[in-house]
Design a protein around this motif. Structure first.
Motif, short mmCIF file in Angstrom:
data_model
loop_
_atom_site.label_atom_id
_atom_site.label_comp_id
_atom_site.label_asym_id
_atom_site.label_seq_id
_atom_site.Cartn_x
_atom_site.Cartn_y
_atom_site.Cartn_z
N ILE A 219 0.83 -1.20 0.00
CA ILE A 219 0.00 0.00 0.00
C ILE A 219 0.87 1.25 0.00
N GLY A 220 0.26 2.37 -0.31
CA GLY A 220 0.96 3.65 -0.33
C GLY A 220 0.29 4.59 -1.29
N LEU A 221 0.52 5.88 -1.08
CA LEU A 221 -0.04 6.89 -1.97
C LEU A 221 0.63 6.81 -3.34
N ASN A 222 0.04 7.48 -4.33
CA ASN A 222 0.65 7.53 -5.65
C ASN A 222 2.05 8.14 -5.55
N GLU B 259 -1.95 -3.80 -10.10
CA GLU B 259 -3.01 -3.00 -10.67
C GLU B 259 -4.19 -3.09 -9.73
N ALA B 260 -5.12 -2.16 -9.88
CA ALA B 260 -6.30 -2.19 -9.02
C ALA B 260 -7.10 -3.43 -9.34
N LEU B 261 -7.27 -4.32 -8.35
CA LEU B 261 -8.05 -5.53 -8.53
C LEU B 261 -9.46 -5.25 -8.02
N ASN B 262 -10.38 -5.04 -8.93
CA ASN B 262 -11.77 -4.79 -8.56
C ASN B 262 -12.44 -6.11 -8.24
N THR B 263 -12.61 -6.40 -6.97
CA THR B 263 -13.14 -7.70 -6.58
C THR B 263 -14.64 -7.79 -6.72
N GLY B 264 -15.31 -6.69 -7.07
CA GLY B 264 -16.74 -6.75 -7.36
C GLY B 264 -17.57 -7.17 -6.17
N LEU C 149 0.29 -8.16 -3.82
CA LEU C 149 -0.88 -7.47 -4.34
C LEU C 149 -0.78 -5.98 -4.05
N VAL C 150 -0.67 -5.19 -5.11
CA VAL C 150 -0.68 -3.73 -4.98
C VAL C 150 -2.09 -3.25 -5.24
N SER C 151 -2.67 -2.53 -4.30
CA SER C 151 -4.03 -2.06 -4.49
C SER C 151 -4.30 -0.84 -3.62
N HIS C 152 -5.13 0.07 -4.15
CA HIS C 152 -5.59 1.20 -3.35
C HIS C 152 -6.84 0.84 -2.56
N VAL D 291 1.29 -6.86 5.26
CA VAL D 291 1.23 -5.60 4.52
C VAL D 291 2.57 -4.89 4.58
N ILE D 292 3.01 -4.41 3.41
CA ILE D 292 4.16 -3.52 3.30
C ILE D 292 3.65 -2.15 2.90
N TRP D 293 4.03 -1.13 3.65
CA TRP D 293 3.57 0.24 3.41
C TRP D 293 4.76 1.09 2.97
#
Length: 296
Positions: free
Chosen positions: A75-78, A188-193, A217-220, A232-234
């Motif tokens: 995780i992390g900001l852009n 990439e953003a994984l949209n799990t729906g 897994l990289v995700s916002h 988690v790695i931040w």
């Protein structure tokens, strides 16, 4: 005691070792550090010269070991260095300092470039699997499980351009995880729906981990990280701020982003300093560091 033998200690081989890795880029710069102080004559002279280069730090020196069977959320900001780290792990970039070692060649969830919007979902399954190196026989054997995981049974013969972003993401995930990679990187953003697909996604990632696999897994989406990850790695501005339990990481990350949203940079900086102070440094032992470097 005589006649007895000491039990053997089993050494569990790590999946990925990141040993004092750092990454800097050299980028073109045609301006001074403070353009407001520059005189017009100096500016004209600068424009007539070739641009100079400046060094930009993408990742500060960091170390960690990813064990087999872990699902690690990043995780992390852009601009925090997440994608840079993932590209280093899979060998797309070479670090400017340190080294990355892996038990096998990491696979990045990256079939998107091979998919064609005007083709149907079924045709894109074939195309994406071929891009991953699968044979026609392997694709035929895997087709039903890919279709089931994607949840697109009713839309699989429609052109992919008619899919929503969530449907496309689910299809890419189903294709990319069909090859049972030992080390999978999802950057990439994984949209799990909906909940049903989220459950299927979690089961698939659990299967990969049960096969001694390791998933990054990289995700916002903090909900996705919470549901799917065991660690988690931040990252923030290239610094490693946290490496550990997801609940603790997400609690501090939400607090940090809330302070930034409230424009309270003093409070945000205080959280950041605490994370850096509490972070326990990792020392890579020779046994781990001596493993072969991933030849990706």
């Amino acid at each position: 005691m005589p006649g007895t033998t000491e039990p053997k200690q089993l050494v569990i081989a790590p999946a990925v070792v990141v040993d004092n890795v750092a990454m800097t880029y050299r980028v073109a710069s045609s301006g001074p550090a403070d353009p407001g102080d520059e005189q017009p004559a100096s500016r004209l002279k600068r424009w007539s010269r070739r641009p100079s280069t400046v060094e930009v730090r993408a990742l500060a020196t960091l170390s960690f070991v990813a064990e087999q069977g872990e699902a690690i959320g990043v995780i992390g900001l852009n601009g925090s260095g997440k994608s840079t780290l993932m590209n280093l792990l899979c060998g797309k970039l070479q670090p400017t300092g340190g080294a990355v070692y892996a038990s096998s060649t990491p696979t990045m969830l990256g079939v998107s470039a091979a998919l064609v919007p005007d083709l149907s979902g079924a045709q894109n399954i074939m195309l994406g699997c071929l891009a991953l190196g699968m044979t026609h026989a392997e694709i035929a054997a895997k087709y039903e499980s890919i279709l089931e995981l994607s949840g697109l049974e009713g839309s699989i013969n429609l052109p992919m351009r008619s899919y929503s972003a969530g449907m496309s993401s689910r299809l890419r995930f189903a294709i990319a995880t069909s090859i049972d990679p030992e080390i999978l990187i999802i950057d990439e953003a994984l949209n799990t729906g909906d909940d049903e697909f989220r459950d299927r996604t979690k089961r698939r990632m659990d299967d990969l981990r049960a096969q001694a696999g390791c998933v990054f897994l990289v995700s916002h989406s903090l909900k996705t990280i919470q549901d799917l990850c065991t660690r988690v790695i931040w990252l923030d501005k290239g610094d490693l701020l946290f490496d550990g339990e997801p609940a603790v990481a997400l609690n501090w990350y939400r607090r940090y982003t809330k302070e930034l949203a409230n424009k309270d940079r003093f409070a945000a900086a205080k959280v950041r300093r605490r994370m850096l102070n509490d972070l326990r440094p990792v020392s890579i032992q020779p046994l781990a560091a001596g493993r072969r470097k991933s030849d990706v």
